[in-house]
Design a protein around this motif. Structure first.
Motif, short mmCIF file in Angstrom:
data_model
loop_
_atom_site.label_atom_id
_atom_site.label_comp_id
_atom_site.label_asym_id
_atom_site.label_seq_id
_atom_site.Cartn_x
_atom_site.Cartn_y
_atom_site.Cartn_z
N MET A 1 1.01 -1.35 0.44
CA MET A 1 -0.23 -0.19 0.36
C MET A 1 0.47 1.51 -0.13
O MET A 1 1.62 1.55 0.50
N THR A 2 0.37 2.41 -0.23
CA THR A 2 0.92 3.48 -0.52
C THR A 2 0.48 4.93 0.27
O THR A 2 -0.56 4.46 0.73
N TYR A 3 1.32 4.81 1.21
CA TYR A 3 1.45 5.84 2.05
C TYR A 3 2.06 7.40 1.93
O TYR A 3 3.10 6.97 1.53
N HIS A 4 1.16 8.36 2.11
CA HIS A 4 1.38 9.93 1.80
C HIS A 4 2.68 10.12 3.15
O HIS A 4 1.45 10.54 4.34
N VAL A 5 3.42 10.68 3.15
CA VAL A 5 4.27 10.97 4.60
C VAL A 5 4.30 12.98 4.03
O VAL A 5 4.82 13.54 3.09
N GLN A 6 4.20 13.33 4.79
CA GLN A 6 4.72 14.93 5.13
C GLN A 6 5.46 14.76 6.66
O GLN A 6 5.32 14.69 7.34
N VAL B 1 5.85 1.05 9.45
CA VAL B 1 7.06 1.07 8.85
C VAL B 1 7.45 2.30 7.89
O VAL B 1 8.20 2.42 6.88
N ALA B 2 6.24 2.81 7.41
CA ALA B 2 6.49 3.97 6.07
C ALA B 2 6.86 5.16 7.01
O ALA B 2 8.02 6.10 6.47
N LYS B 3 6.19 5.74 8.20
CA LYS B 3 7.09 6.45 8.90
C LYS B 3 8.24 6.13 9.53
O LYS B 3 9.22 6.90 9.63
N GLN B 4 8.88 4.58 9.45
CA GLN B 4 10.12 4.16 9.78
C GLN B 4 11.27 4.96 8.49
O GLN B 4 11.99 5.31 8.87
N ILE B 5 10.72 4.61 7.57
CA ILE B 5 11.89 4.53 5.88
C ILE B 5 11.72 5.96 5.74
O ILE B 5 12.98 6.91 5.55
N ALA B 6 10.11 6.92 6.47
CA ALA B 6 10.35 8.43 6.48
C ALA B 6 11.71 8.66 7.00
O ALA B 6 12.14 10.21 7.22
N THR B 7 11.97 8.48 8.33
CA THR B 7 12.71 8.48 9.55
C THR B 7 13.66 8.48 9.32
O THR B 7 15.18 9.35 9.30
N GLU B 8 13.92 7.26 8.02
CA GLU B 8 15.43 7.32 8.21
C GLU B 8 15.97 8.23 6.49
O GLU B 8 17.11 9.05 6.97
N PRO C 1 21.05 17.31 11.03
CA PRO C 1 20.83 17.82 12.25
C PRO C 1 21.54 18.36 12.95
O PRO C 1 21.12 19.22 14.14
N VAL C 2 22.32 19.67 12.49
CA VAL C 2 23.22 20.38 13.13
C VAL C 2 22.55 22.12 13.18
O VAL C 2 22.68 22.11 14.16
N MET C 3 21.90 21.96 11.74
CA MET C 3 21.12 22.94 11.42
C MET C 3 19.38 23.06 12.52
O MET C 3 19.15 23.91 12.13
N GLU C 4 18.73 21.90 11.13
CA GLU C 4 17.17 21.41 11.66
C GLU C 4 16.75 20.24 12.54
O GLU C 4 17.71 19.42 12.82
N PHE C 5 15.31 20.69 12.66
CA PHE C 5 15.15 19.71 13.28
C PHE C 5 13.72 19.24 12.03
O PHE C 5 13.24 19.88 11.05
N PHE C 6 12.74 17.91 12.70
CA PHE C 6 12.38 17.30 11.06
C PHE C 6 10.59 17.05 11.73
O PHE C 6 11.03 16.19 13.39
N GLU C 7 10.02 16.86 11.29
CA GLU C 7 9.19 16.55 12.55
C GLU C 7 8.21 15.75 10.73
O GLU C 7 8.08 16.13 10.08
N ILE C 8 7.32 14.39 11.06
CA ILE C 8 6.83 13.49 10.21
C ILE C 8 5.26 13.00 10.73
O ILE C 8 5.46 13.23 12.22
N GLU C 9 4.21 13.97 9.60
CA GLU C 9 3.27 13.56 9.91
C GLU C 9 2.36 12.51 8.41
O GLU C 9 2.68 12.26 7.19
N MET C 10 1.86 11.15 9.34
CA MET C 10 1.58 10.36 8.45
C MET C 10 0.28 10.84 7.98
O MET C 10 -1.09 11.86 8.80
N VAL C 11 0.01 10.53 6.75
CA VAL C 11 -1.43 11.86 6.10
C VAL C 11 -2.23 10.00 5.33
O VAL C 11 -1.58 9.17 4.65
N SER C 12 -3.53 9.89 6.52
CA SER C 12 -4.64 8.82 5.66
C SER C 12 -4.91 8.91 4.51
O SER C 12 -5.36 9.83 4.41
#
Lengths: 82, 82
Positions: free
Chosen positions: B1-6, B55-62, B71-82
């Protein structure tokens, strides 16, 4: 009161996104081959002094239309953070 | 299945954001003087083929850790879209 506004500015869905394609290639080279599409845009946060959330949203919309987004190539979405 | 990640990638809160400061100056010149702070980062959307949302979230984190965010200059936030 100060309102925090999150703005997403993304390339229009029908347009090619060369930056996204480049990132997709890079991720693929890193072994992340299950990622099938990437699009890259801007995320902008604004702090706005306004009397109400509605006024703050209107100012944010004006900022997007006048400077932050290019309507020929991009669309924007505004989200108010409470 | 295809997950959309923001994914939102923003400059760290303690760091100066020159691009945001430039945009703030531009908005001020356009008469939008009630905007008191601007920060500019990246917004990235990924389409990921995965068995589950976890699994999709883990791939996005990677992807963020390996390529998308510094990571020296930026932070990230992951949001799953259903």
């Amino acid at each position: 009161m100060t309102y925090h506004v999150q703005i997403k500015v993304m390339p229009l869905k029908d347009l090619l996104d060369p930056q996204g394609k480049a990132v997709l290639g890079g991720l693929s080279n890193l072994g992340l081959t299950t990622i099938t599409d990437v699009r890259v845009g801007k995320h902008i946060t604004l702090d706005i002094d306004a009397e109400s959330e509605a006024v703050a949203k209107q100012i944010a919309t004006e900022a997007c239309q006048k400077l932050l987004a290019n309507p020929v190539m991009e669309f924007f979405e505004i989200e108010m953070v409470s």
